[in-house]
Design a protein around this motif. Structure first.
Motif, PDB file in Angstrom:
ATOM      1  N   ASP A   1      15.029 -13.221 -15.257  1.00 42.36           N
ATOM      2  CA  ASP A   1      14.901 -14.508 -14.541  1.00 42.36           C
ATOM      3  C   ASP A   1      14.102 -15.515 -15.381  1.00 42.36           C
ATOM      4  O   ASP A   1      13.029 -15.954 -15.009  1.00 42.36           O
TER       5      ASP A   1
ATOM      6  N   GLU B   1      13.236 -19.031 -16.723  1.00 46.43           N
ATOM      7  CA  GLU B   1      13.372 -20.382 -16.185  1.00 46.43           C
ATOM      8  C   GLU B   1      13.510 -21.432 -17.273  1.00 46.43           C
ATOM      9  O   GLU B   1      14.156 -22.457 -17.072  1.00 46.43           O
ATOM     10  N   SER B   2      12.884 -21.211 -18.436  1.00 50.87           N
ATOM     11  CA  SER B   2      13.019 -22.156 -19.543  1.00 50.87           C
ATOM     12  C   SER B   2      12.683 -21.462 -20.854  1.00 50.87           C
ATOM     13  O   SER B   2      12.013 -20.432 -20.877  1.00 50.87           O
TER      14      SER B   2
ATOM     15  N   ASN C   1       9.745 -18.633 -20.593  1.00 49.68           N
ATOM     16  CA  ASN C   1       8.979 -18.859 -19.371  1.00 49.68           C
ATOM     17  C   ASN C   1       9.748 -18.303 -18.182  1.00 49.68           C
ATOM     18  O   ASN C   1      10.904 -18.669 -17.950  1.00 49.68           O
ATOM     19  N   TYR C   2       9.099 -17.408 -17.445  1.00 49.74           N
ATOM     20  CA  TYR C   2       9.694 -16.754 -16.293  1.00 49.74           C
ATOM     21  C   TYR C   2       9.073 -17.296 -15.005  1.00 49.74           C
ATOM     22  O   TYR C   2       8.107 -18.056 -15.037  1.00 49.74           O
ATOM     23  N   SER C   3       9.608 -16.854 -13.888  1.00 49.22           N
ATOM     24  CA  SER C   3       9.014 -17.203 -12.603  1.00 49.22           C
ATOM     25  C   SER C   3       7.624 -16.572 -12.482  1.00 49.22           C
ATOM     26  O   SER C   3       7.263 -15.656 -13.235  1.00 49.22           O
ATOM     27  N   ASP C   4       6.833 -17.055 -11.549  1.00 50.10           N
ATOM     28  CA  ASP C   4       5.491 -16.521 -11.269  1.00 50.10           C
ATOM     29  C   ASP C   4       4.550 -16.635 -12.470  1.00 50.10           C
ATOM     30  O   ASP C   4       3.704 -15.765 -12.690  1.00 50.10           O
ATOM     31  N   ASN C   5       4.714 -17.688 -13.244  1.00 47.82           N
ATOM     32  CA  ASN C   5       3.813 -17.966 -14.372  1.00 47.82           C
ATOM     33  C   ASN C   5       3.772 -16.855 -15.416  1.00 47.82           C
ATOM     34  O   ASN C   5       2.770 -16.660 -16.097  1.00 47.82           O
ATOM     35  N   ARG C   6       4.878 -16.157 -15.578  1.00 51.83           N
ATOM     36  CA  ARG C   6       4.953 -15.137 -16.630  1.00 51.83           C
ATOM     37  C   ARG C   6       5.538 -15.760 -17.886  1.00 51.83           C
ATOM     38  O   ARG C   6       6.401 -16.635 -17.824  1.00 51.83           O
ATOM     39  N   GLN C   7       5.086 -15.273 -19.029  1.00 54.00           N
ATOM     40  CA  GLN C   7       5.543 -15.830 -20.302  1.00 54.00           C
ATOM     41  C   GLN C   7       5.630 -14.741 -21.369  1.00 54.00           C
ATOM     42  O   GLN C   7       4.781 -13.847 -21.432  1.00 54.00           O
TER      43      GLN C   7
ATOM     44  N   LYS D   1       1.496 -10.595 -16.757  1.00 51.44           N
ATOM     45  CA  LYS D   1       1.804 -12.020 -16.812  1.00 51.44           C
ATOM     46  C   LYS D   1       2.189 -12.504 -18.211  1.00 51.44           C
ATOM     47  O   LYS D   1       2.780 -13.575 -18.346  1.00 51.44           O
TER      48      LYS D   1
END
Length: 326
Positions: free
Chosen positions: A191, A193-194, A215-221, A147
């Motif tokens: 992927d 996201e921001s 910041n990626y999908s599925d709360n990954r950073q 994550k």
């Protein structure tokens, strides 16, 4: 495969050491080197046992014996150097960052596709077998669901003109930050996201230190830092729901430690012995050329373009502009 090198700086020397170490092992030959002065080229060829020295880049790319050109010039020169190679029909391994900005990368790759000429970016970590070992370990589920990634790469080399002059595409991002971005991309993909980022700039207007949060999908950073002002530990840490992995050096990973959910060392893994680490990208080029490919599966063209665009966007956020920016 006879290799020709454009440039005689320290990166060219590292490639020369590599080729000398692997020469004839798989049909790789240190053949030619070119500099803007014949004297520099001849001195380089003598020291590193290259057969031919040229006092111009044009002469090297027009040598019919050259099978692959390694572009080892500053970032600012990559675009023009690769166009020179493409016009001569020469396959290319170009040192990172691939170009100074995204549109240049798009143009080079467009021409390569039109003329069916192989070109790939020499971001060496992408080609290393040990990088795949790290990816496979993460994907095995041994640390649970990954994550978070933290990665840093910092060297105090701000005094080099290529690091502070905008006309040489200077700044820490294209030289150092590109490795942190690729490290995150190899683990988390594309992927995003921001993005949130911040940078300090030199008096010449290029980035010296930056922090980037992806910041990626599925709360990954992914939290990435780079600087040309200090020396850092160069670690990459991949954290999951059941443990974490610490990679010793994202610039040239040689070792990682895996810790379980009790923070106990569960596994250590070392990189197999290598010449310099550059050899894997050369092997990849030879394999691609033998298969008639125009891009390497280890660093596809769309990934090179995506990351160049990503770095453009970061620079624009910081107000870092190069003469080629549109």
């Amino acid at each position: 495969m006879k290799v020709g090198i454009l440039g005689t700086g320290w990166i060219a020397e590292k490639m020369a050491i590599t080729i000398n170490g692997m020469e004839m092992e798989r049909g790789i030959e240190a053949y030619a080197v070119a500099s803007r002065t014949k004297e520099k080229a001849e001195a380089f060829a003598k020291e590193w046992k290259f057969e031919t020295a040229y006092g111009s880049y044009e002469a090297l790319v027009n040598d019919p014996k050259v099978d692959l050109v390694y572009v080892a010039t500053p970032h600012s020169e990559h675009y023009d150097n690769m166009l020179l190679c493409l016009n001569a029909g020469k396959p290319i391994l170009c040192e990172k960052a691939f170009t100074a900005c995204g549109w240049q990368a798009e143009e080079v790759i467009r021409i390569a596709h039109e003329r069916k000429i192989f070109v790939t970016e020499a971001i060496w970590t992408r080609y290393m077998p040990f990088s795949q070992t790290i990816i496979d370990t993460v994907n095995s589920g041994v640390i649970g669901t990954p994550k978070m990634i933290t990665a840093n790469l910092c060297y105090p080399n701000i005094n080099l003109p290529r690091m502070y002059l905008p006309e040489l595409a200077g700044g820490a991002l294209l030289d150092l930050g590109v490795y942190t971005i690729n490290f995150a991309a190899m683990i988390f993909g594309k992927d995003i996201e921001s993005t949130v980022s911040s940078a300090t700039l030199t008096k010449t207007g290029v980035d010296a230190t930056s922090s980037i949060i992806l910041n990626y999908s599925d709360n990954r950073q992914a939290i990435l830092t780079s600087s040309n002002l200090v020396k850092s530990d160069r670690h990459g840490i991949i954290s999951g729901s059941k443990g974490h992995i610490i990679v010793d050096n994202i610039n040239n990973p040689n070792h990682f430690d895996l810790y379980d959910d009790d923070y106990k060392l569960a596994q250590s893994c070392d990189c197999p012995k290598q010449i310099t680490g550059y050899e894997y990208q050369v092997y990849a080029c030879k394999e691609a050329l033998e298969q008639g490919l125009i891009e390497s599966p280890y660093m596809p063209h769309d990934e090179t373009i995506r990351i160049m665009r990503q770095m453009d966007e970061l620079r624009f956020q910081w107000g870092v502009k190069y003469p080629w920016d549109k």
